[in-house]
Design an enzyme around this catalytic site. Structure first.
Site, PDB file in Angstrom:
ATOM      1  N   GLU A 187     -15.024  26.555  51.121  1.00 33.40           N
ATOM      2  CA  GLU A 187     -14.229  25.219  51.401  1.00 33.40           C
ATOM      3  C   GLU A 187     -13.573  25.041  52.747  1.00 33.40           C
ATOM      4  O   GLU A 187     -12.383  25.752  52.395  1.00 33.40           O
ATOM      5  CB  GLU A 187     -13.499  24.916  49.871  1.00 33.40           C
ATOM      6  CG  GLU A 187     -13.235  23.459  49.800  1.00 33.40           C
ATOM      7  CD  GLU A 187     -11.814  22.959  50.293  1.00 33.40           C
ATOM      8  OE1 GLU A 187     -11.958  22.553  51.339  1.00 33.40           O
ATOM      9  OE2 GLU A 187     -10.838  23.392  49.685  1.00 33.40           O
ATOM     10  N   CYS A 214      -6.799  19.392  52.558  1.00 32.75           N
ATOM     11  CA  CYS A 214      -7.988  19.173  53.279  1.00 32.75           C
ATOM     12  C   CYS A 214      -8.293  17.779  52.960  1.00 32.75           C
ATOM     13  O   CYS A 214      -9.181  17.392  53.707  1.00 32.75           O
ATOM     14  CB  CYS A 214      -8.853  20.457  52.815  1.00 32.75           C
ATOM     15  SG  CYS A 214      -9.281  20.516  51.181  1.00 32.75           S
TER      16      CYS A 214
END
Length: 485
Positions: A256, A290
């Site tokens: 990720e 993020c």
């Protein structure tokens, strides 16, 4: 500023954890208070020899993995222990991560959900039946699949979610029946240490759990060199993700990675619904998520209204010491990161951008900032800023937005506020992202759902059910039958 309590820090081990035992490798690095910059702990720098010991011991003891029922019980026991020590976690995250009490509380609540979901999944890991008679001559064969643990899972976790992001990796790994080696960020090792203590207290076998500490890349490189590790799960930068992918070789990974997260306000959007969500998604954890909104695309017909209202709401936010009353936005993880973000803001202004509000920095605290009149070619638009900075981008047609988002190297998540189902489905079909959230922001997440990206945002999914699928091997079993004599 409130001083850190010595009692809080005394409750956290700063040693490495190798196969359930605390060890001292003979070297250490310093962890700092994110707001004041003061040193708060000296943490063991795990040696390569101890890393080798952790992997070797884990492999030797894989047969000691408890059954699914017991794994579920251990994970649920961990929930109870965390709840009893909640304040310890809140206080530690305020120090090493710079979180406000509200941010820490949300992190813990979500992490408890992750533990509960993982406990539930531990009891229902199964394969599927295969319809063999769909092929000619196979009517007397039965086939099914089994899911078995991959073996040793290495979890490399980020500073921006030191509790829940870590649990999204190690709780599914445990639920799936794997040994776990954890390498937290060198910025936030103390939260990880507390979590490991909780898991051991809950009953997870010590031989199957290790905690590796390190500042910089060295410990991570040593972990990648260990061929006894079967699976790497990583959250962090795209640059490091590429290194992990290359060095892992044929071993499996879940990555990720980076993002330039966007949210879209269409002409028909419910602004009352959208703006509070946008404000939180942009500035929580000082924008260091993020999926924090970096690009806010706004229909031209609504840009003036949205700008005025967002400016007023952002000006009302208070930034500073996360332990002080009424603070909404705490420090960034390091002063150098705040300085970098400030320099990107100044560059954008020199290229014609306008600061709607914010833009000022006090050491590691950067004011919540909104920029207008931005364009491609500015770092604040083209690169992941990972800071409390929002750029406003007006648009005429939604296809312009889709093309703009798809043109970035990333594809993690996007949010869109619209009441038009055609617009929503057009974006769902055309965007190259891991997730689209309608009438929510790019930062919307349910901890049970699949979560991951495409392109330079990585691959594979978090979310306990989906992570367990990745952390197990699927094996087909067939049985040829005949009529009894």
């Amino acid at each position: 500023m409130s001083a850190p309590s010595p009692d809080i820090l005394k409750s956290v081990s700063t040693l490495s954890l190798i196969a359930g035992e605390r060890v001292d490798s003979g070297a250490a690095f310093t962890v700092h208070d994110r707001y004041s910059g003061a040193p708060i702990a000296r943490v063991d720098q795990t040696s390569q020899a101890h890393i080798r010991q952790a992997v070797a011991t884990a492999r030797r003891n894989l047969k000691k993995v408890p059954d699914g029922y017991e794994r579920a019980r251990i994970l649920r026991k961990a929930v109870d222990i965390v709840q009893s020590r909640k304040q310890d976690f809140v206080d530690v995250m305020a120090l090493e991560a710079g979180f406000t009490p509200a941010e820490s509380g949300n992190e813990i609540a979500r992490g408890l959900d992750t533990l509960e979901l993982s406990a539930e999944e531990a009891k229902r890991i199964c394969g599927e039946m295969i319809p063999m008679d769909s092929n000619p001559g196979q009517k007397d064969r039965i086939a099914f699949t089994l899911r078995t643990p991959v073996g040793v899972v290495c979890a490399i976790t980020p500073f921006n979610a030191p509790f829940n992001a870590l649990l999204h990796k190690i709780a599914p790994a445990i639920a799936a029946g794997n040994a776990v080696i954890v390498k937290p960020s060198g910025y936030t090792p103390l939260t990880a240490s507390l979590i490991c203590d909780v898991l051991l207290q809950a009953g997870w076998p010590g031989e199957l759990l290790s905690l590796v500490h390190g500042e910089g890349a060295e410990a991570g490189e040593w972990l990648l060199d260990e061929q006894g590790i079967d699976f790497y799960t990583f959250t962090g930068s795209t640059r490091v993700g590429r290194i992990i992918q290359q060095k892992a070789g044929r071993r499996r990974t879940q990555l990720e990675l980076g993002s330039i997260a966007a949210t879209v306000i269409c002409a028909d959007a419910d602004i009352e619904l959208a703006l509070p969500r946008i404000l939180r998604a942009t500035f929580r954890k000082a924008g260091q998520v993020c999926t924090s909104i970096q690009r806010l695309y706004v229909a031209q017909s609504r840009i003036e209204e949205v700008t005025v209202r967002l400016e007023a709401a952002t000006r009302a936010l208070k930034s500073g010491d996360p332990r002080a009353a009424g603070i909404d936005v705490g420090p960034m993880i390091a002063e150098k990161e705040a300085m970098r973000a400030e320099s990107w803001i100044n560059e954008a202004v020199s290229m014609g951008a306008r600061i709607v509000t914010g833009g000022k920095r006090d050491k590691s605290v950067l004011e919540p900032t909104i920029l207008a009149d931005v364009r491609e070619g500015m770092k604040v638009v083209d690169q992941e800023i990972f800071a409390p900075v929002l750029t406003l981008l007006p648009f005429q047609h939604v296809n312009e937005v889709v093309d703009s988002i798809n043109a970035t190297p990333y594809g993690l998540a996007t949010g869109v506020f619209t009441n038009d189902v055609n617009t929503a489905f057009y974006m769902a079909r055309q965007l190259r992202v891991g997730g689209l959230h309608v009438n929510e922001t790019s930062s919307s997440r349910n901890d049970g759902m699949p979560y991951g990206g495409v392109k330079d945002s990585g691959y594979g999914f978090e979310g306990p059910k989906y992570a367990i699928r990745d952390m197990t091997d699927e094996k087909v079993v067939t049985i040829s039958l005949r009529d009894p004599a």
